[in-house]
Design a protein around this motif. Structure first.
Motif, PDB file in Angstrom:
ATOM      1  N   LYS A 143     -18.236  48.126  74.220  1.00  0.00           N
ATOM      2  CA  LYS A 143     -17.948  48.914  74.262  1.00  0.00           C
ATOM      3  C   LYS A 143     -17.906  50.100  75.475  1.00  0.00           C
ATOM      4  O   LYS A 143     -17.315  50.935  76.570  1.00  0.00           O
ATOM      5  N   ASN A 144     -19.135  50.411  75.722  1.00  0.00           N
ATOM      6  CA  ASN A 144     -19.807  50.877  76.557  1.00  0.00           C
ATOM      7  C   ASN A 144     -20.562  50.984  77.864  1.00  0.00           C
ATOM      8  O   ASN A 144     -21.112  50.960  78.346  1.00  0.00           O
ATOM      9  N   ASN A 145     -19.665  49.241  77.675  1.00  0.00           N
ATOM     10  CA  ASN A 145     -20.008  48.161  78.815  1.00  0.00           C
ATOM     11  C   ASN A 145     -21.969  48.370  78.774  1.00  0.00           C
ATOM     12  O   ASN A 145     -22.492  48.655  80.199  1.00  0.00           O
ATOM     13  N   LEU A 146     -22.527  48.584  78.200  1.00  0.00           N
ATOM     14  CA  LEU A 146     -23.805  47.735  77.873  1.00  0.00           C
ATOM     15  C   LEU A 146     -24.713  46.379  77.775  1.00  0.00           C
ATOM     16  O   LEU A 146     -23.974  45.969  77.324  1.00  0.00           O
ATOM     17  N   ASN A 216     -42.331  51.636  83.701  1.00  0.00           N
ATOM     18  CA  ASN A 216     -44.190  52.249  83.777  1.00  0.00           C
ATOM     19  C   ASN A 216     -44.737  51.500  81.819  1.00  0.00           C
ATOM     20  O   ASN A 216     -45.945  51.907  81.524  1.00  0.00           O
ATOM     21  N   ASN A 217     -43.471  51.372  81.496  1.00  0.00           N
ATOM     22  CA  ASN A 217     -43.485  51.027  79.733  1.00  0.00           C
ATOM     23  C   ASN A 217     -44.405  52.124  78.457  1.00  0.00           C
ATOM     24  O   ASN A 217     -44.924  51.951  78.129  1.00  0.00           O
ATOM     25  N   GLN A 218     -43.736  53.521  79.593  1.00  0.00           N
ATOM     26  CA  GLN A 218     -44.018  54.389  78.388  1.00  0.00           C
ATOM     27  C   GLN A 218     -42.968  54.937  77.536  1.00  0.00           C
ATOM     28  O   GLN A 218     -42.780  55.345  76.814  1.00  0.00           O
ATOM     29  N   ILE A 219     -41.896  54.314  77.195  1.00  0.00           N
ATOM     30  CA  ILE A 219     -41.366  53.576  75.772  1.00  0.00           C
ATOM     31  C   ILE A 219     -40.842  52.568  75.345  1.00  0.00           C
ATOM     32  O   ILE A 219     -41.347  52.217  75.344  1.00  0.00           O
ATOM     33  N   ASN A 220     -41.151  53.594  74.031  1.00  0.00           N
ATOM     34  CA  ASN A 220     -41.105  52.085  72.976  1.00  0.00           C
ATOM     35  C   ASN A 220     -39.692  52.049  72.177  1.00  0.00           C
ATOM     36  O   ASN A 220     -39.674  53.436  71.312  1.00  0.00           O
ATOM     37  N   ALA A 221     -39.180  51.466  71.554  1.00  0.00           N
ATOM     38  CA  ALA A 221     -37.747  50.844  71.132  1.00  0.00           C
ATOM     39  C   ALA A 221     -37.448  50.150  70.773  1.00  0.00           C
ATOM     40  O   ALA A 221     -38.226  48.675  71.017  1.00  0.00           O
ATOM     41  N   SER A 222     -36.980  49.347  69.715  1.00  0.00           N
ATOM     42  CA  SER A 222     -36.374  47.875  68.606  1.00  0.00           C
ATOM     43  C   SER A 222     -35.533  47.469  69.782  1.00  0.00           C
ATOM     44  O   SER A 222     -35.471  46.332  69.730  1.00  0.00           O
ATOM     45  N   LEU A 223     -34.378  48.281  70.345  1.00  0.00           N
ATOM     46  CA  LEU A 223     -33.335  47.833  71.002  1.00  0.00           C
ATOM     47  C   LEU A 223     -33.432  48.714  72.339  1.00  0.00           C
ATOM     48  O   LEU A 223     -33.218  49.812  72.117  1.00  0.00           O
ATOM     49  N   TYR A 224     -33.191  47.576  73.692  1.00  0.00           N
ATOM     50  CA  TYR A 224     -33.082  47.884  75.000  1.00  0.00           C
ATOM     51  C   TYR A 224     -31.460  47.732  75.017  1.00  0.00           C
ATOM     52  O   TYR A 224     -31.231  46.437  75.470  1.00  0.00           O
ATOM     53  N   LEU A 225     -30.877  48.755  75.928  1.00  0.00           N
ATOM     54  CA  LEU A 225     -29.425  49.079  76.480  1.00  0.00           C
ATOM     55  C   LEU A 225     -29.110  49.052  78.122  1.00  0.00           C
ATOM     56  O   LEU A 225     -29.808  50.623  78.483  1.00  0.00           O
ATOM     57  N   TYR A 226     -29.286  48.738  78.704  1.00  0.00           N
ATOM     58  CA  TYR A 226     -28.860  48.662  79.834  1.00  0.00           C
ATOM     59  C   TYR A 226     -27.445  49.184  80.492  1.00  0.00           C
ATOM     60  O   TYR A 226     -26.666  47.780  80.165  1.00  0.00           O
ATOM     61  N   PRO A 227     -27.015  50.329  81.367  1.00  0.00           N
ATOM     62  CA  PRO A 227     -25.621  49.573  82.120  1.00  0.00           C
ATOM     63  C   PRO A 227     -25.534  49.220  82.557  1.00  0.00           C
ATOM     64  O   PRO A 227     -25.956  48.738  84.169  1.00  0.00           O
ATOM     65  N   LYS A 228     -24.166  48.199  82.895  1.00  0.00           N
ATOM     66  CA  LYS A 228     -23.477  47.387  83.340  1.00  0.00           C
ATOM     67  C   LYS A 228     -23.301  48.477  84.757  1.00  0.00           C
ATOM     68  O   LYS A 228     -22.597  48.987  84.455  1.00  0.00           O
ATOM     69  N   ARG A 358     -21.663  52.177  90.609  1.00  0.00           N
ATOM     70  CA  ARG A 358     -20.709  53.470  89.714  1.00  0.00           C
ATOM     71  C   ARG A 358     -21.668  54.215  88.580  1.00  0.00           C
ATOM     72  O   ARG A 358     -22.401  53.554  88.083  1.00  0.00           O
ATOM     73  N   ASP A 359     -21.026  55.602  88.602  1.00  0.00           N
ATOM     74  CA  ASP A 359     -21.803  56.818  87.616  1.00  0.00           C
ATOM     75  C   ASP A 359     -21.060  55.788  86.330  1.00  0.00           C
ATOM     76  O   ASP A 359     -20.168  55.178  86.182  1.00  0.00           O
ATOM     77  N   TRP A 360     -22.166  56.126  85.276  1.00  0.00           N
ATOM     78  CA  TRP A 360     -21.975  55.754  83.939  1.00  0.00           C
ATOM     79  C   TRP A 360     -22.208  56.926  82.961  1.00  0.00           C
ATOM     80  O   TRP A 360     -22.999  57.853  83.226  1.00  0.00           O
ATOM     81  N   ARG A 361     -21.322  56.890  81.569  1.00  0.00           N
ATOM     82  CA  ARG A 361     -21.176  57.608  80.360  1.00  0.00           C
ATOM     83  C   ARG A 361     -21.418  57.408  79.773  1.00  0.00           C
ATOM     84  O   ARG A 361     -20.297  56.161  79.243  1.00  0.00           O
ATOM     85  N   ILE A 362     -22.297  57.668  78.288  1.00  0.00           N
ATOM     86  CA  ILE A 362     -21.979  56.721  77.347  1.00  0.00           C
ATOM     87  C   ILE A 362     -20.912  57.800  76.480  1.00  0.00           C
ATOM     88  O   ILE A 362     -21.542  59.201  76.636  1.00  0.00           O
ATOM     89  N   ASN A 363     -20.024  56.921  75.265  1.00  0.00           N
ATOM     90  CA  ASN A 363     -19.269  57.901  74.725  1.00  0.00           C
ATOM     91  C   ASN A 363     -20.019  57.532  73.337  1.00  0.00           C
ATOM     92  O   ASN A 363     -19.661  56.504  72.677  1.00  0.00           O
ATOM     93  N   ILE A 364     -20.464  58.324  73.149  1.00  0.00           N
ATOM     94  CA  ILE A 364     -21.262  58.158  71.386  1.00  0.00           C
ATOM     95  C   ILE A 364     -19.834  58.645  69.988  1.00  0.00           C
ATOM     96  O   ILE A 364     -21.064  58.392  68.633  1.00  0.00           O
ATOM     97  N   ASP A 365     -18.757  59.070  70.194  1.00  0.00           N
ATOM     98  CA  ASP A 365     -18.373  59.968  69.290  1.00  0.00           C
ATOM     99  C   ASP A 365     -16.999  59.386  68.695  1.00  0.00           C
ATOM    100  O   ASP A 365     -16.548  59.738  68.215  1.00  0.00           O
ATOM    101  N   ASP A 366     -17.629  58.188  68.788  1.00  0.00           N
ATOM    102  CA  ASP A 366     -16.629  56.980  68.338  1.00  0.00           C
ATOM    103  C   ASP A 366     -16.340  55.918  67.898  1.00  0.00           C
ATOM    104  O   ASP A 366     -17.722  55.545  67.985  1.00  0.00           O
TER     105      ASP A 366
END
Length: 366
Positions: A143-146, A216-228, A358-366
């Motif tokens: 839904k967030n085009n990630l 620079n591998n300064q972030i650790n996460a289980s899942l990485y999502l990147y904007p299209k 394009r500018d991108w924005r995450i909608n996280i409230d639905d």
């Protein structure tokens, strides 16, 4: 979404025609293994080969008949949940609609519910997060085009959700309405939003793939999502082959150091909506192809390199840049638009390409 419906009997063919008429928001084609049905394409290949071709085009497939047939013939074409086509099975009586494959990211679950409502059938949904009414991270990503960077991370995040545990998420600054750390509840799931960059391991990271903290591998996460976040604008001479279009686009993307997975759309003028080369390229990489009328392209503002020949022919002198801008501008309704052309028109062998970030924005409230 393009949908291909395959049936095997007279009863199934009648149901496929009903679906054809009721799914008018989709591009639908009906197929059969028998030649006798008017308005239905005959499948001369083996079913397995037919499915392979449909998967290559990323078309959703609806089987009308026994589930066993569908399972056997799709098996050789399966790759992974992020690229496999949505597959749905419907019994010949039209009583049950069962999503078999790509329920979330491919959209089979949502389509099954829609179809069931159209034919008064029962949707049979078996995905764990759906039956438990829980937050589904892959639906959220779609839904967030990630783009999902590591598909195995979906299972890790979903396991916590199904266990009733909260999940942690960190979003690159400037792309969410939440600035400070915040906690929200979505579909019986607690999501704890952390500052970016997070100082601890989090479940989900959402950031530009070029973000320096990621590089620079300064972030650790289980899942990485990147904007299209890139739009590819295309103009071409009539009849250009897909491989010619692909060759030029890939070259431009490589020069700009952009991965094609980061592209959200391909655009052009509406007289190119049936251009087979562009359509084939769009289907190969599963990137939506959008077109706009000449008047819309004329309204786009910018310093464009125009072709007098093209202007005299169709009424606008630049297609690739203006169509990509039209796509981006259609996403904004009064908000500040920070999108920009990062690659102006590049022409080669009758194909022009431009790229807009394009500018991108995450909608996280639905």
């Amino acid at each position: 979404m393009n949908i291909s419906i395959i049936s095997f009997t007279t009863k199934g063919a009648k149901l496929s025609k009903i679906l054809f008429n009721r799914l008018d928001n989709y591009e639908v084609k009906c197929f059969s293994k028998k030649k006798a049905y008017e308005g239905i394409y005959y499948v001369g290949d083996s079913l397995t080969e037919w499915v392979r071709k449909e998967f290559k085009k990323h078309h959703a497939i609806i089987f009308i008949g026994a589930c066993g047939i569908a399972v056997r013939v799709i098996a050789p074409s399966l790759k992974n949940k992020l690229v496999d086509s949505a597959v749905i099975n419907i019994d010949e009586n039209g009583e049950f609609v069962i999503p078999l494959l790509s329920g979330h990211y491919g959209g089979a679950n949502e389509l099954a519910v829609f179809i069931a409502a159209k034919i008064r059938a029962i949707p049979v949904i078996t995905t764990a997060t759906d039956v438990s009414d829980k937050f589904a991270i892959d639906i959220f990503a779609k839904k967030n085009n990630l783009f999902i960077g590591n598909k195995y991370g979906i299972a890790q995040v979903s396991a916590k959700v199904l266990d009733g545990q909260p999940i942690t998420m960190s979003i690159e600054k400037g792309h969410s309405f939440f600035i400070d750390e915040h906690e929200i509840s979505i579909k019986n799931t607690i999501i704890q939003l952390k500052k970016f960059p997070p100082t601890e391991t989090v479940d989900v990271i959402i950031a530009d793939s070029r973000n320096p903290f990621l590089l620079n591998n300064q972030i650790n996460a289980s899942l990485y999502l990147y904007p299209k976040k890139y739009v590819i604008g295309i103009g071409c001479k009539k009849g250009k082959k897909a491989h010619e279009i692909e060759q030029h686009i890939i070259k431009v993307l490589e020069q700009e150091k952009i991965d094609i997975e980061d592209c959200i759309a391909i655009t052009s003028v509406d007289i190119k909506k049936d251009e087979e080369g562009i359509i084939e390229f769009s289907e190969k990489y599963n990137i939506p192809f959008k077109t706009y009328d000449v008047e819309t392209l004329r309204k786009q503002k910018g310093d464009f390199e125009e072709s007098e020949f093209v202007k005299e022919t169709i009424g606008v002198g630049n297609v690739c840049e203006t169509s990509a801008l039209a796509y981006v501008n259609s996403e904004f309704f009064g908000e500040k638009n920070n999108s920009e052309i990062i690659c102006h028109k590049v022409a080669n062998n009758g194909v022009t390409v431009a790229i807009i970030q394009r500018d991108w924005r995450i909608n996280i409230d639905d």
